[in-house]
Design a protein around this motif. Structure first.
Motif, PDB file in Angstrom:
ATOM      1  N   SER A 102     -83.766  40.396 -78.823  1.00  0.00           N
ATOM      2  CA  SER A 102     -82.618  39.756 -78.727  1.00  0.00           C
ATOM      3  C   SER A 102     -81.914  39.752 -80.212  1.00  0.00           C
ATOM      4  N   VAL A 103     -80.659  39.658 -80.339  1.00  0.00           N
ATOM      5  CA  VAL A 103     -80.116  39.677 -81.663  1.00  0.00           C
ATOM      6  C   VAL A 103     -79.100  38.263 -81.717  1.00  0.00           C
ATOM      7  N   PRO A 104     -78.587  38.037 -82.879  1.00  0.00           N
ATOM      8  CA  PRO A 104     -77.790  36.809 -83.138  1.00  0.00           C
ATOM      9  C   PRO A 104     -76.519  37.388 -82.217  1.00  0.00           C
ATOM     10  N   ALA A 105     -75.809  36.562 -81.499  1.00  0.00           N
ATOM     11  CA  ALA A 105     -74.765  36.846 -80.682  1.00  0.00           C
ATOM     12  C   ALA A 105     -73.624  37.373 -81.812  1.00  0.00           C
ATOM     13  N   LEU A 106     -73.427  36.871 -82.987  1.00  0.00           N
ATOM     14  CA  LEU A 106     -72.344  37.474 -83.772  1.00  0.00           C
ATOM     15  C   LEU A 106     -72.521  38.876 -84.124  1.00  0.00           C
ATOM     16  N   ALA A 107     -73.701  39.465 -83.848  1.00  0.00           N
ATOM     17  CA  ALA A 107     -74.071  40.808 -84.152  1.00  0.00           C
ATOM     18  C   ALA A 107     -73.389  41.839 -83.248  1.00  0.00           C
TER      19      ALA A 107
END
Ligand code: ADP
Ligand code: MG
Length: 619
Positions: free
Chosen positions: A523-528
Motif C-alpha cells: 500500500s501507499v499513502p492515499a495522497l500519492a
C-alpha cells in the motif's frame, strides 16, 4: 627510578599547541581574541603565504608592561581569571592562558607592546623561537600590541605537511576575520595579504551596517530579521529567505555572548526551521547572535573555545527554531519583477532600500551595536572605491557571493503600498483568476497587478504541508495496491531500506522484506494517488542516500513528504477548470509558506502595476 616524569614546560606547550593551533587561521583567531579582550578600537591582520610564512596582528588596545609581557608566555598565565569561581561566568573571549605559550612553541614569534598609560617609558620587544625566549629589550613604541608569528610549525614538520594551499589557508583567515568583524561593528578590522587589502571595515554603528559593509548591498535584501526571547535567553540576527541557498555552511555565523561558536544545538534548530522550505542539501545564510547570562553557558568545553555547552539546551533550541520559523512565515513574500535588475527578486517589504549613501563618519560614543535599524551610514563611494571588502579575495574562498546590484532603486512598493497585509503575502479573496497559460500556469490579477502561479509547485506545497502534519498526528490515509509490487534494491540500498522501513510503514507504505535485496509494497499513502510508487520509493531512497548528514526520523519523514508531494502534485501541461484553479489558490493561501515550494523555489511571481505602467512608458 620512577618511570613517570613531569614534562618540561616547553614540551607541555607544544602538546597544548596541538589542540589550539591547527592552522594559520587558529593563530589569527587567538590573537584577534586577545586584541578584542584588550578592548582595541582597531585591529590589523597582515599575512604572507596564507599565514604560513607570516601572521601579524596589531591592535591599539591596552597593551602590556614588560613584566606582564614576559609572564604572558608562561603556561596558564592569564589576566582574565583569578579564582575557580570566575570560571563559571566568563565574559572575556580568552581565559585559559594557553594561547600565547602554545603559539610561541611552534613558531618564531615577536611581540611588541606598550600599555596605553605608560607615558615616556619605552615599549617592550620580546623574541621567542620554538618556545625559547631569545631576547627581551626596550623598543620605541606608541601603544597597543603587535604580535608577529613567522614560519608556523617550523619545528613540527608533521603539522606543516597538513597545511593546505595558500588560497585555502587565506580563505580560512578571511572567514575568521569576517566572523569577528560581524560581531564587533564598533571596531575597525583590516586584513591585508601580501599588499592587498582584503577587508577594511571601519567602525560603524550597528551589525546591519557591518553586514552591508562586508557583503555589499545585495546581501541584506535576501535576508529576513530574526528576533526572540525566552526567559533570560535572547536571540537576534538575520536569516535567508527560502530561495537564498548556499552549497556550504560558510555563510552561517553563530555567536553566543559575542563569541563565535560551532554548536550542534543551534545548527540543528536552524536546519529544522528550514526543513520545509529548502532542500536538505542546501544551507541558508544565517547570522545569529544569542545572548544569555554568562553562567548559563560553559565556554570551557574545548581548548579552541569554539565549542560550548548550554545549561538549558532545550530552551535554546526551541527559541532559535521558533524565532526563525516565525520570521519565515511572517516574511513570506512574492518575488516581484524588477525592471532594473531584469529578473524577479524578493524584496524586504518594510524597509525596502537603503537610504542614499552619506559621507558623514559613524557616530562615536555609546551605541548599541545590536541595533537592527537600517544603516544610516552606508559605505561612501570613496571608501568603497578604495577598499571594498573582499573584492580581491580569490574566487571560491568565501563561498558564493551575491552580486551587488548597481543602483539604489525606487521600489514599486514604495509607490503602490506594501503588497502584503498583516503578514499575508497574498489575499485569495482579492484575486481574480484570468486563465491558464500553457496548461501549466495560473494567471490571476489583484489590486497590485498580475500574478503567475506555477500549478505544480503550488499543489506540491499544499500536499507537502498536509502530509507533514498528518505524519505528526500519525493519521496517514492509506491506499492498498490492487497488485502488490516488488522492488529490487541495489546492495548499498539494503541497509538504508532497513533503517527507513519503520518510518515508511508509519507513513502509509506497507512494505515487507521479501528476502535479500527485494521488498514487496502492498500500500501507499492515499495522497500519492496513482503516482508510480516504484519511482516514488526509488526517489526517496536516492534522496536519503545523497544526504551526508545523519538521518534522524524527522529527516526521513521530511524526505517521504517531499517526494510524495512532488509525485502526487498536479503536473504541468495539465488543463485545469476554473473551479480547480480557485481551489488550488484557496488551499495555497492556507499553507504556512505559500510563496515557496519545499525546495525553496518560488510558487508565485508578480508583475506589479508599476512595472507594467513603466514598461508602457506611463511612468
Ligand atoms: P588568555 O587570553 O586565555 O588570557 P593568552 O595566552 O591568549 O591567554 O594571553 C595571555 C595574557 O596576555 C592575556 O591574559 C592578556 O593579559 C595578555 N595579552 C595577550 N594579548 C594581548 C593584547 N593583544 N593586548 C593586551 N594584552 C594581551
Ligand atoms: Mg587569549
Amino acid at each position: 627510578m620512577s618511570k613517570i616524569r613531569v614534562l618540561p614546560e616547553i614540551v607541555a606547550n607544544k602538546i597544548a599547541a596541538g589542540e589550539i593551533v591547527e592552522r594559520p587561521a587558529s593563530v589569527v583567531k587567538e590573537l584577534l581574541e586577545n586584541s578584542i579582550d584588550a578592548r582595541c578600537r582597531a585591529v590589523r591582520v597582515t599575512v604572507v603565504s596564507g599565514g604560513k610564512r607570516l601572521i601579524s596582528v596589531q591592535d591599539d588596545g591596552e597593551g602590556m608592561s614588560q613584566d606582564d609581557a614576559i609572564l604572558a608566555f608562561e603556561h596558564h598565565s592569564t589576566s582574565k581569571l583569578q579564582t575557580a569561581e570566575d570560571l563559571s561566568a566568563i565574559s572575556t573571549l580568552g581565559f585559559r592562558g594557553e594561547a600565547l605559550p602554545s603559539i610561541a612553541s611552534v613558531s618564531r614569534l615577536t611581540l611588541r607592546t606598550k600599555p596605553a598609560d605608560a607615558g615616556l617609558v619605552p615599549g617592550s620587544e620580546i623574541e621567542i623561537q620554538g618556545g625559547v625566549m631569545r631576547s627581551v629589550k626596550p623598543v620605541s613604541w606608541d601603544k597597543g600590541t603587535e604580535i608577529t608569528v613567522r614560519d608556523l610549525f617550523f619545528n613540527v614538520p608533521a603539522r606543516r605537511k597538513f597545511l593546505r594551499s595558500h588560497d585555502t589557508e587565506l580563505g580560512h583567515i578571511a572567514r575568521l576575520v569576517t566572523h569577528y568583524a560581524l560581531v564587533h561593528p564598533e571596531t575597525r578590522f583590516t586584513l591585508e595579504s601580501e599588499g592587498r587589502v582584503l577587508v577594511d571595515a571601519v567602525a560603524v554603528r550597528s551589525v546591519r551596517e557591518r553586514i552591508y559593509q562586508l557583503f555589499g548591498e545585495g546581501f541584506l535584501e535576501n535576508l529576513i530579521e530574526i528576533s526572540g526571547q525566552s526567559g533570560p535567553v535572547k536571540v537576534h540576527g538575520f536569516s535567508s529567505r527560502p530561495q537564498e541557498q548556499r552549497t556550504n555552511p560558510y555563510s552561517q555565523f553563530f555567536y553566543v555572548n559575542r563569541r563565535m561558536v560551532r554548536d550542534k544545538v543551534i545548527t540543528s534548530a536552524v536546519r529544522k526551521a528550514y526543513r520545509n522550505c529548502m532542500p536538505a542539501s542546501a544551507y541558508p545564510v544565517v547570522i545569529l547572535f544569542l545572548e544569555l547570562p554568562f553562567e548559563e553557558v560553559d565556554v570551557n568545553a574545548h581548548p579552541a573555545k569554539t565549542e560550548i555547552r548550554f545549561r538549558d539546551q532545550t530552551t535554546v533550541h526551541a527559541l532559535v527554531l521558533d524565532s526563525i520559523e516565525r520570521a519565515l512565515v511572517q516574511n513570506a513574500s512574492i518575488p516581484s519583477y524588477q525592471h532594473q535588475a531584469g529578473r524577479f527578486q524578493t524584496l524586504p517589504e518594510n524597509q525596502p532600500a537603503f537610504p542614499p549613501a552619506r559621507l558623514d563618519a559613524p557616530a562615536e560614543g555609546n551605541r548599541d551595536v545590536f541595533d537592527f535599524t537600517p544603516p544610516s551610514a552606508a559605505p561612501n563611494p570613496f571608501q568603497r572605491a578604495l577598499n571594498y571588502p573582499f573584492r580581491e579575495v580569490p574566487a571560491g574562498i568565501l563561498g558564493q557571493r551575491e552580486e551587488s546590484h548597481a543602483s539604489l532603486r525606487v521600489l514599486p512598493e514604495m509607490l503602490y503600498g506594501s503588497p502584503s497585509e498583516a503578514g499575508r503575502p497574498f489575499q485569495p479573496e482579492a484575486m481574480r483568476i484570468l486563465g491558464q497559460l500553457q496548461e501549466s500556469y495560473i494567471i490571476a490579477s489583484d489590486s497590485q497587478g498580475l500574478l503567475i502561479i506555477d500549478q505544480h509547485v503550488a499543489h506540491e506545497r499544499i500536499l507537502y504541508e498536509k502530509l507533514a502534519s498528518s505524519m505528526q498526528g500519525s493519521a496517514v490515509e492509506v491506499q492498498g495496491l490492487l497488485v502488490p509490487i516488488s522492488l529490487e534494491l541495489a546492495p548499498h540500498q539494503v541497509a538504508l531500506m532497513e533503517r527507513v522501513m519503520p518510518e515508511l510503514r508509519r507513513n502509509g507504505f506497507e512494505i515487507e522484506g521479501f528476502g535479500g535485496a527485494s521488498v514487496l509494497v502492498r500500500s501507499v499513502p492515499a495522497l500519492a494517488g496513482d503516482s508510480d510508487c516504484r519511482k516514488l520509493l526509488a526517489e526517496i531512497l536516492d534522496d536519503l542516500e545523497a544526504e551526508d548528514r545523519t538521518l534522524d526520523v524527522e529527516r526521513i519523514r521530511d524526505r517521504i513528504a517531499v517526494s510524495t508531494a512532488c509525485r502526487a502534485a498536479i503536473k504541468i501541461n495539465t488543463p485545469l477548470t476554473p473551479e480547480k484553479m480557485q481551489w488550488l489558490i484557496d488551499q495555497l493561501a492556507l499553507t504556512r509558506i505559500p510563496t515557496n515550494c519545499p525546495h525553496g523555489r518560488p510558487i508565485i511571481l508578480r508583475f506589479s502595476l508599476y512595472e507594467i505602467e513603466r514598461n508602457f512608458g506611463r511612468v
